[in-house]
Design a protein around this motif. Structure first.
Motif, PDB file in Angstrom:
ATOM      1  N   GLU A 195       0.809  -1.219   0.000  1.00 28.16           N
ATOM      2  CA  GLU A 195       0.000   0.000   0.000  1.00 28.16           C
ATOM      3  C   GLU A 195       0.838   1.264   0.000  1.00 28.16           C
ATOM      4  O   GLU A 195       0.393   2.301  -0.495  1.00 28.16           O
ATOM      5  N   THR A 196       2.021   1.205   0.552  1.00 33.75           N
ATOM      6  CA  THR A 196       2.804   2.432   0.732  1.00 33.75           C
ATOM      7  C   THR A 196       3.946   2.587  -0.261  1.00 33.75           C
ATOM      8  O   THR A 196       4.571   3.640  -0.298  1.00 33.75           O
ATOM      9  N   TRP A 197       4.227   1.553  -1.062  1.00 33.47           N
ATOM     10  CA  TRP A 197       5.368   1.632  -1.966  1.00 33.47           C
ATOM     11  C   TRP A 197       4.956   1.207  -3.363  1.00 33.47           C
ATOM     12  O   TRP A 197       4.307   0.175  -3.554  1.00 33.47           O
ATOM     13  N   SER A 198       5.320   2.008  -4.351  1.00 34.73           N
ATOM     14  CA  SER A 198       5.058   1.690  -5.754  1.00 34.73           C
ATOM     15  C   SER A 198       6.385   1.461  -6.466  1.00 34.73           C
ATOM     16  O   SER A 198       7.333   2.243  -6.287  1.00 34.73           O
ATOM     17  N   PRO A 199       6.494   0.412  -7.275  1.00 33.86           N
ATOM     18  CA  PRO A 199       7.756   0.164  -7.972  1.00 33.86           C
ATOM     19  C   PRO A 199       8.087   1.295  -8.933  1.00 33.86           C
ATOM     20  O   PRO A 199       7.191   1.840  -9.580  1.00 33.86           O
ATOM     21  N   PRO A 200       9.349   1.673  -9.029  1.00 34.56           N
ATOM     22  CA  PRO A 200       9.747   2.697 -10.000  1.00 34.56           C
ATOM     23  C   PRO A 200       9.404   2.263 -11.431  1.00 34.56           C
ATOM     24  O   PRO A 200       9.244   1.070 -11.709  1.00 34.56           O
ATOM     25  N   GLN A 201       9.291   3.230 -12.305  1.00 35.65           N
ATOM     26  CA  GLN A 201       8.921   2.946 -13.685  1.00 35.65           C
ATOM     27  C   GLN A 201       9.931   2.031 -14.371  1.00 35.65           C
ATOM     28  O   GLN A 201       9.573   1.215 -15.225  1.00 35.65           O
ATOM     29  N   VAL A 202      11.196   2.143 -13.981  1.00 38.51           N
ATOM     30  CA  VAL A 202      12.219   1.283 -14.574  1.00 38.51           C
ATOM     31  C   VAL A 202      11.898  -0.188 -14.318  1.00 38.51           C
ATOM     32  O   VAL A 202      12.049  -1.048 -15.200  1.00 38.51           O
ATOM     33  N   LEU A 203      11.449  -0.503 -13.110  1.00 45.42           N
ATOM     34  CA  LEU A 203      11.088  -1.879 -12.788  1.00 45.42           C
ATOM     35  C   LEU A 203       9.875  -2.327 -13.587  1.00 45.42           C
ATOM     36  O   LEU A 203       9.815  -3.454 -14.086  1.00 45.42           O
ATOM     37  N   GLN A 204       8.901  -1.461 -13.698  1.00 45.45           N
ATOM     38  CA  GLN A 204       7.689  -1.809 -14.433  1.00 45.45           C
ATOM     39  C   GLN A 204       7.983  -2.075 -15.909  1.00 45.45           C
ATOM     40  O   GLN A 204       7.296  -2.881 -16.546  1.00 45.45           O
ATOM     41  N   ASP A 205       8.998  -1.423 -16.443  1.00 45.70           N
ATOM     42  CA  ASP A 205       9.306  -1.566 -17.871  1.00 45.70           C
ATOM     43  C   ASP A 205      10.292  -2.687 -18.164  1.00 45.70           C
ATOM     44  O   ASP A 205      10.186  -3.358 -19.205  1.00 45.70           O
ATOM     45  N   TYR A 206      11.250  -2.927 -17.262  1.00 42.54           N
ATOM     46  CA  TYR A 206      12.368  -3.806 -17.594  1.00 42.54           C
ATOM     47  C   TYR A 206      12.502  -5.024 -16.684  1.00 42.54           C
ATOM     48  O   TYR A 206      13.384  -5.847 -16.935  1.00 42.54           O
ATOM     49  N   TYR A 207      11.676  -5.133 -15.649  1.00 41.35           N
ATOM     50  CA  TYR A 207      11.743  -6.335 -14.805  1.00 41.35           C
ATOM     51  C   TYR A 207      10.834  -7.385 -15.425  1.00 41.35           C
ATOM     52  O   TYR A 207       9.601  -7.258 -15.419  1.00 41.35           O
ATOM     53  N   ALA A 208      11.412  -8.437 -15.983  1.00 45.80           N
ATOM     54  CA  ALA A 208      10.665  -9.434 -16.758  1.00 45.80           C
ATOM     55  C   ALA A 208      10.078 -10.498 -15.841  1.00 45.80           C
ATOM     56  O   ALA A 208      10.486 -11.669 -15.862  1.00 45.80           O
ATOM     57  N   GLY A 209       9.139 -10.119 -15.032  1.00 45.01           N
ATOM     58  CA  GLY A 209       8.479 -11.063 -14.137  1.00 45.01           C
ATOM     59  C   GLY A 209       7.089 -10.595 -13.789  1.00 45.01           C
ATOM     60  O   GLY A 209       6.805  -9.387 -13.787  1.00 45.01           O
ATOM     61  N   GLY A 210       6.180 -11.554 -13.498  1.00 40.84           N
ATOM     62  CA  GLY A 210       4.817 -11.189 -13.124  1.00 40.84           C
ATOM     63  C   GLY A 210       3.971 -12.420 -12.861  1.00 40.84           C
ATOM     64  O   GLY A 210       4.349 -13.557 -13.170  1.00 40.84           O
ATOM     65  N   TRP A 211       2.810 -12.219 -12.261  1.00 36.99           N
ATOM     66  CA  TRP A 211       1.889 -13.304 -11.919  1.00 36.99           C
ATOM     67  C   TRP A 211       1.082 -13.701 -13.150  1.00 36.99           C
ATOM     68  O   TRP A 211       0.666 -12.861 -13.938  1.00 36.99           O
ATOM     69  N   HIS A 212       0.822 -15.022 -13.249  1.00 36.57           N
ATOM     70  CA  HIS A 212       0.176 -15.547 -14.454  1.00 36.57           C
ATOM     71  C   HIS A 212      -0.680 -16.767 -14.076  1.00 36.57           C
ATOM     72  O   HIS A 212      -0.179 -17.887 -13.995  1.00 36.57           O
ATOM     73  N   HIS A 213      -1.946 -16.570 -13.783  1.00 37.15           N
ATOM     74  CA  HIS A 213      -2.904 -17.642 -13.494  1.00 37.15           C
ATOM     75  C   HIS A 213      -2.408 -18.525 -12.332  1.00 37.15           C
ATOM     76  O   HIS A 213      -1.823 -18.015 -11.380  1.00 37.15           O
TER      77      HIS A 213
END
Length: 783
Positions: free
Chosen positions: A315-333
């Motif tokens: 709730e208190t921390w948002s990932p920097p835009q660099v992470l959102q663009d270049y971190y190749a990971g995420g939840w998938h089903h």
């Protein structure tokens, strides 16, 4: 060492009187328990009105032990004394048992209790506890302990089956109702008894289904039509057997006992901040259900979470835009077992660029947010699939992995991330699928594998090339419909493709160092060292009487004594070398002494609260309503073990306890805040109007655990004289004058909290809304 056992609450959906009729059929012997040979009545007592019935039996047991051991012991049978106290008026049965054979060598005590369910008077609850202490047994102490625990746990499993067996036997004989006890003078008529019988038989059919709809914790008896679905829900202080099976999985009796005992210990030492049962169970599993080891690593993790505010990171921390663009990971089903599925395209990720652009701490914080999100998804999937899901599956695609991924700072960051995750998120990885491992992978594995726990390494499945497409590959664990498109599947995966981070986003070493420092110092807590002869003290100036001083601290190491003093004059600023006279090395800025050595207690300053002894691992919250303006001093002092009163020599326990505190040093992590008198008085009405109750099943436990001391210092945050509680002051959104840390609500936490956290959040929001800027709170568990 004393072995202890504590059962969860078992609920029978039958009236107490019918359960008692089934229970009595176990005597004088029970064919379902082969070791229970016979029993004789030693004494018996019945009250004149028939409400009280106390019977004492001598039970003969044939223990399944090696013949050689029986020959050495010189006995073929073991005798136990069992005392049953039935109170038909209160509808309770208390069972106490102890061994008569070898009582001078082995001490066994057991206590069982049948009571009426507090939320449904036509259901019956059952609990039991036991302890085993082997003093000596001809050199076979370890063997006897194993035999005793094996016999005991096997009988525990049969306890439910035995009651069910005799209930079915009663039903076959046409007995489905046993009238309740009534005083002889007002015995019910036959007509009334008949109507009660019909009503009870009707309840036996209707109540279970209604209870399941309402989500009440219970244990349904098996029926020919098949086992009913487990019922959701658990009391606040006690765990229900069906709740454990539904939300935590199939545990052995000893594993259930470890969970309940560790939970009780946390309730006693960490008032208001009890982790969820799933979280406790993870630490127990990580240490093979060794309570002492699990408690040690869990306390360290709780302190770490609190210091770095990990509970509120989503709730208190948002990932920097660099992470959102270049971190190749995420939840998938999710995988075929219902576990959340996390996809990481490590081979496509520019680890060097991410470290150079963000720094090690930002990457670590992002990984922590991923783990917190994983815990939240596990809870959601548990509800969706109707079975306990406590871990997730990670799919790692290594296509593109090369020597640039072995950049030394990047590997160092990876090793630190693994270390932190292993210490604070044990048993959260259910399976790790490593696909398309290239030739360079063994080099990376050699560097990383020593830092991974052995139990975790067993969950790794590694596929080289396209082996994952064959038998025993990906299709065995993930449905074909959700295999990502970059793995020749049909599902479009929204995980970023990664790529090289532009060098224009790189930051200098100085910038990264300052950024890292800022990230991990965003905490409202301070740390202090407490030495023998050198307490740590902080000064609080109070202008208006009736202000409230609030505190929250954790004893990270050693035992300390907490004191509060008042003085009309301000202490002098601390000297730089205040410890020199005592030949103790100055600890630096994390130890401050304010009370001058020439000051005399009672003349220059006075004690306003009784000293509070706090043990290592305890978390303490409390408040003090000031009576006078002036200067208040909060002091944490080293706790010296008292010598025995009868002799000048120290006791053995004192010596052992003192040896545990190395170099006479203790550590405390604390936070304090002052609530103004106007804000304190303004919160009274809204606080008193928001009281509500939880399940009555835990009422006895909850009431007994509350502080009854008149002092306002309390581990559960209760104010003594004013009956106000200000536990949540460290986390409730407050007025803008707090500038040293983000405000965040205590009631939400993905991995910590109680089973009533959502209900508590609603009430806490009601309090915050009605305050209009004022601030106070109640301790968890006292609603």
């Amino acid at each position: 060492m004393v072995q202890k056992y504590q059962s969860p609450v078992r609920v029978y959906k039958h009236p107490f009187e019918l359960i008692m009729a089934a229970y009595e059929r176990r005597f004088p012997t029970c064919p379902l328990i082969p070791m229970f040979v016979d029993s004789d009545t030693v004494s018996e007592f019945k009250s004149e009105d028939g409400a009280i019935h106390v019977i004492e039996r001598r039970c003969k047991l044939d223990i399944d032990a090696p013949r050689l051991l029986k020959k050495i012991a010189g006995v073929d049978y073991v005798y136990f004394v069992q005392k049953n106290s039935l109170n038909s008026r209160e509808r309770t049965l208390h069972i106490e048992a102890h061994n008569e054979t070898f009582s001078n060598r082995v001490i066994i005590n057991e206590h069982c209790c049948y009571t009426v369910h507090p939320e449904n008077e036509d259901w019956t609850c059952f609990e039991q506890s036991a302890s085993l202490d082997i003093k000596s047994f001809f050199g076979f102490e370890s063997t006897v302990e194993k035999i005793a625990m094996k016999q005991y746990t096997s009988n525990i499993k049969k306890g439910k089956e035995i009651i069910e067996y005799y209930l079915r036997q009663l039903e076959e004989e046409g007995i489905t109702f046993v009238p309740r006890w009534t005083p002889p003078s007002i015995a019910p008529s036959s007509e009334t008894s008949s109507s009660c019988k019909k009503q009870a038989m009707s309840l036996a059919v209707v109540v279970p289904d209604a209870a399941q709809a309402e989500g009440l914790g219970s244990e349904a008896l098996s029926s020919p039509s098949g086992p009913p679905e487990p019922v959701a829900g658990t009391p606040d202080d006690k765990l229900d057997a069906d709740y454990i099976k539904r939300y935590l999985g199939d545990l052995t009796p000893l594993q259930e006992s470890c969970l309940i005992r560790l939970r009780q210990w946390l309730q006693e030492t960490h008032k208001g901040k009890i982790p969820k049962d799933e979280h406790i169970l993870r630490f127990l599993r990580a240490r093979d259900f060794n309570i002492d080891k699990a408690r040690e690593i869990m306390c360290q993790s709780l302190t770490w979470r609190k210091q770095h505010q990990v509970d509120y990171i989503l709730e208190t921390w948002s990932p920097p835009q660099v992470l959102q663009d270049y971190y190749a990971g995420g939840w998938h089903h999710h995988d075929k077992d219902g576990r959340p599925l996390y996809v990481l395209r490590l081979g496509q990720m520019d680890t060097k660029g991410l470290v150079r652009a963000l720094g090690e701490e930002a990457l670590l914080r992002y990984v922590l947010s991923v783990n917190e999100e994983g815990l939240r998804r596990c809870e959601e999937n548990t509800k969706v699939f109707g079975r306990p899901i406590s871990s997730w599956t990670c799919l790692v695609d290594l296509e593109g992995l090369n020597m640039r991924h072995l950049w030394r700072p990047g590997v160092k960051a990876l090793l630190r991330i693994i270390e932190v995750v292993e210490a604070n998120y044990p048993e959260t990885l259910g399976r790790l699928l490593i696909l398309r491992a290239p030739r360079v992978f063994p080099v990376l594995w050699t560097l990383v594998s020593p830092f991974i726990d052995d139990n975790t390494r067993r969950k790794f499945l590694i596929y080289a090339g396209n082996d994952y497409q064959g038998p025993g590959g990906l299709l065995d664990y993930i449905d074909k419909e959700i295999i990502p498109d970059f793995l020749s599947g049909e599902c479009v995966c929204e995980v970023p493709e990664g790529g090289l981070v532009p060098k224009s986003l790189y930051r200098t070493a100085e910038e990264l160092e300052n950024e890292d420092l800022r990230l991990w110092t965003e905490t409202i807590y301070q740390s202090a060292s407490v030495f023998k002869g050198a307490p740590h003290e902080i000064l609080i100036q109070i202008v208006d009487a009736s202000s409230v001083i609030t505190w929250d601290f954790d004893v990270c190491k050693g035992d300390i004594v907490f004191n509060i003093y008042h003085s009309k004059r301000s202490p002098q600023p601390p000297k730089k070398d205040s410890l020199g006279a005592h030949s103790i090395t100055s600890p630096g800025g994390n130890n401050v002494q304010l009370i001058d050595r020439v000051w005399q207690l009672g003349r220059d300053y006075s004690m306003v609260e009784s000293p509070l002894v706090c043990r290592e691992g305890e978390s303490v919250q409390g408040s003090h309503v000031t009576r006078w303006p002036g200067f208040y001093i909060l002091q944490w002092r080293f706790h010296s073990m008292p010598a025995c009163a009868a002799t000048s020599l120290p006791r053995v326990d004192d010596v052992l306890a003192s040896l545990q505190v190395s170099s006479h040093k203790c550590k405390v992590m604390y936070y304090t805040e002052v609530i103004g008198s106007e804000d304190f008085r303004g919160s009274m009405t809204s606080l008193e109007s928001s009281h509500s109750g939880f399940s009555q099943l835990s009422a006895a436990t909850t009431s007994s655990s509350q502080s009854q001391s008149s002092s306002m210092i309390s581990r559960d945050g209760c104010l003594g004289d004013s009956s106000l509680c200000l536990l949540l002051w460290t986390r409730t959104p407050r007025w803008p004058r707090r500038t040293h840390g983000p405000s965040r609500p205590l009631c939400w936490s993905p991995s910590l909290g109680t089973s009533q956290s959502s209900d508590f959040c609603q009430r806490q929001q009601l309090i915050n809304t009605s305050w209009q800027g004022s601030h106070t709170s109640r301790p968890l568990g006292t609603d």
